[in-house]
Design a protein around this motif. Sequence first.
Motif, mmCIF file in Angstrom:
data_model
loop_
_atom_site.group_PDB
_atom_site.id
_atom_site.type_symbol
_atom_site.label_atom_id
_atom_site.label_comp_id
_atom_site.label_asym_id
_atom_site.label_seq_id
_atom_site.Cartn_x
_atom_site.Cartn_y
_atom_site.Cartn_z
ATOM 1 N N ASP A 99 0.819 -1.106 -0.047
ATOM 2 C CA ASP A 99 0.034 -0.072 0.085
ATOM 3 C C ASP A 99 0.751 1.019 -0.056
ATOM 4 O O ASP A 99 2.053 1.347 0.531
ATOM 5 C CB ASP A 99 -1.121 -0.192 1.352
ATOM 6 N N ARG B 189 -4.425 -6.128 7.139
ATOM 7 C CA ARG B 189 -4.584 -7.472 6.392
ATOM 8 C C ARG B 189 -6.049 -7.564 6.254
ATOM 9 O O ARG B 189 -6.531 -8.303 5.328
ATOM 10 C CB ARG B 189 -4.098 -8.526 7.389
ATOM 11 N N THR B 190 -6.787 -6.993 7.118
ATOM 12 C CA THR B 190 -8.366 -6.857 7.068
ATOM 13 C C THR B 190 -8.899 -6.056 5.838
ATOM 14 O O THR B 190 -9.731 -6.618 5.056
ATOM 15 C CB THR B 190 -9.039 -6.440 8.204
ATOM 16 N N TRP B 191 -8.264 -4.697 5.732
ATOM 17 C CA TRP B 191 -8.754 -3.763 4.755
ATOM 18 C C TRP B 191 -8.068 -4.055 3.552
ATOM 19 O O TRP B 191 -8.476 -3.379 2.399
ATOM 20 C CB TRP B 191 -8.674 -2.510 5.339
ATOM 21 N N SER B 192 -6.806 -4.305 3.379
ATOM 22 C CA SER B 192 -6.142 -4.022 2.110
ATOM 23 C C SER B 192 -5.937 -5.618 1.477
ATOM 24 O O SER B 192 -5.754 -6.363 1.940
ATOM 25 C CB SER B 192 -4.537 -3.630 2.540
ATOM 26 N N PRO B 193 -6.448 -5.557 0.121
ATOM 27 C CA PRO B 193 -6.560 -6.735 -0.596
ATOM 28 C C PRO B 193 -4.889 -7.188 -0.776
ATOM 29 O O PRO B 193 -4.231 -6.603 -1.018
ATOM 30 C CB PRO B 193 -6.865 -6.452 -2.037
ATOM 31 N N ARG C 147 -1.871 -9.433 -2.088
ATOM 32 C CA ARG C 147 -1.280 -9.802 -3.466
ATOM 33 C C ARG C 147 -0.987 -11.138 -3.547
ATOM 34 O O ARG C 147 0.067 -11.495 -2.678
ATOM 35 C CB ARG C 147 -0.262 -8.678 -3.664
#
Length: 388
Positions: free
Chosen positions: A34, A382-386, A388
């Motif tokens: 991010d 980790r919950t909010w960011s997709p 990779r």
Amino acid sequence: MRVLIAPDAFGDTLGPVQTASALAEGWGEGAPHDQLRLLPLSDGGPGFLDVLERALGGTVVATTVSDPLGREVPAAVLVVEEEGRRTAYVEAAQAAGLHLLSADERDPGLTSTWGVGQLLEAALAEGAERVVVGLGGGSTNDAGAGLLAALGAGPPAALARGGLALRDAAPDALAGAGAVLDRLAGVELVIATDDTTPLLGLSGTSAASAPGKGASAEQAQELESALGHFTEILHRVLPTRPLDLATGAPRRLDREPGAGACGGLGYALLLLGARQVGGVAEVLRVTGFDVLAAGSDLVVTATGRLDWATLRGSVVSGVAESTLATGRPCVAVAGEVLVGRRETMSLGLAGCYAVADHPREVEALVADPVGTLAGRVARVARTWSPAR
């Protein structure tokens, strides 16, 4: 994903800048792909100057002032050229903050705002045409008498010995108040605070705030009486008070919302002609928060405690409301969360995460605030960011 990290101070443990760094450390661990933008924020209390210097630049003028008990402490004034005139930003907590005192030194009957007056003098010495004073996190309850004494309104022996000493103030203790008003007539004064407490009364600063600064119930009543005596002297010395535009009658500044801010510092500054703005709104404005939030995919804010008092007039509520207007989601991380999901959703928060839910977690937070906060934020990332 573009993430804007926009926290308040994390209680008394971490300032806004330190909190932002801890959040960035944790988010970078949980979602290293991010893009992070750090924007520390303040409500006018501790950290106000650091936040504005980071956003505005300007010149930091170092000085030395008296703390609430008269000891010398380092402080500073931020001077910025804005729209063709010189603006000075002052953080009252640098001279009157509760954090400057140990637990056994906290006594609002003795603490003075003399050092805040010294800060104001330092701003004037820099040629400031506009002075913005951030109020919050104070340890005093003297109605700004110490500040007025430092500006020359009266003798420090009468005005700068704390709130309780004001009950013995003589009728001529503020004989120089008119001269102070004349000297500041060409300076625009602004109070940056979201505290709407009046100076006197059942909801005034002595009743509402003094106990949190170390006062007993009996002492709070004595402070109320002492501040009432102080205002009576001012009314006699300055009979031509500001007029209410609606009624044409003299305004009762002691009843004005915000007059009780920072133990009555708001009252003294209103007396000197200041106008009040919301501390959070002012910081959001000068830092360009709306533009940065609109250019982000997610906004993350933080505070030490998310409780009923945080639901209005706080960095978290201001960030949530402003972010909601951009259509972006906003999540909050707090040391403790003492309100329910309904309340946090009403703020506009898409998520709210406590760092410490259990006594063992509280102990870990006290022992290592940066590491504990960063670890919790890594899980939030980790919950909010997709992935990779």
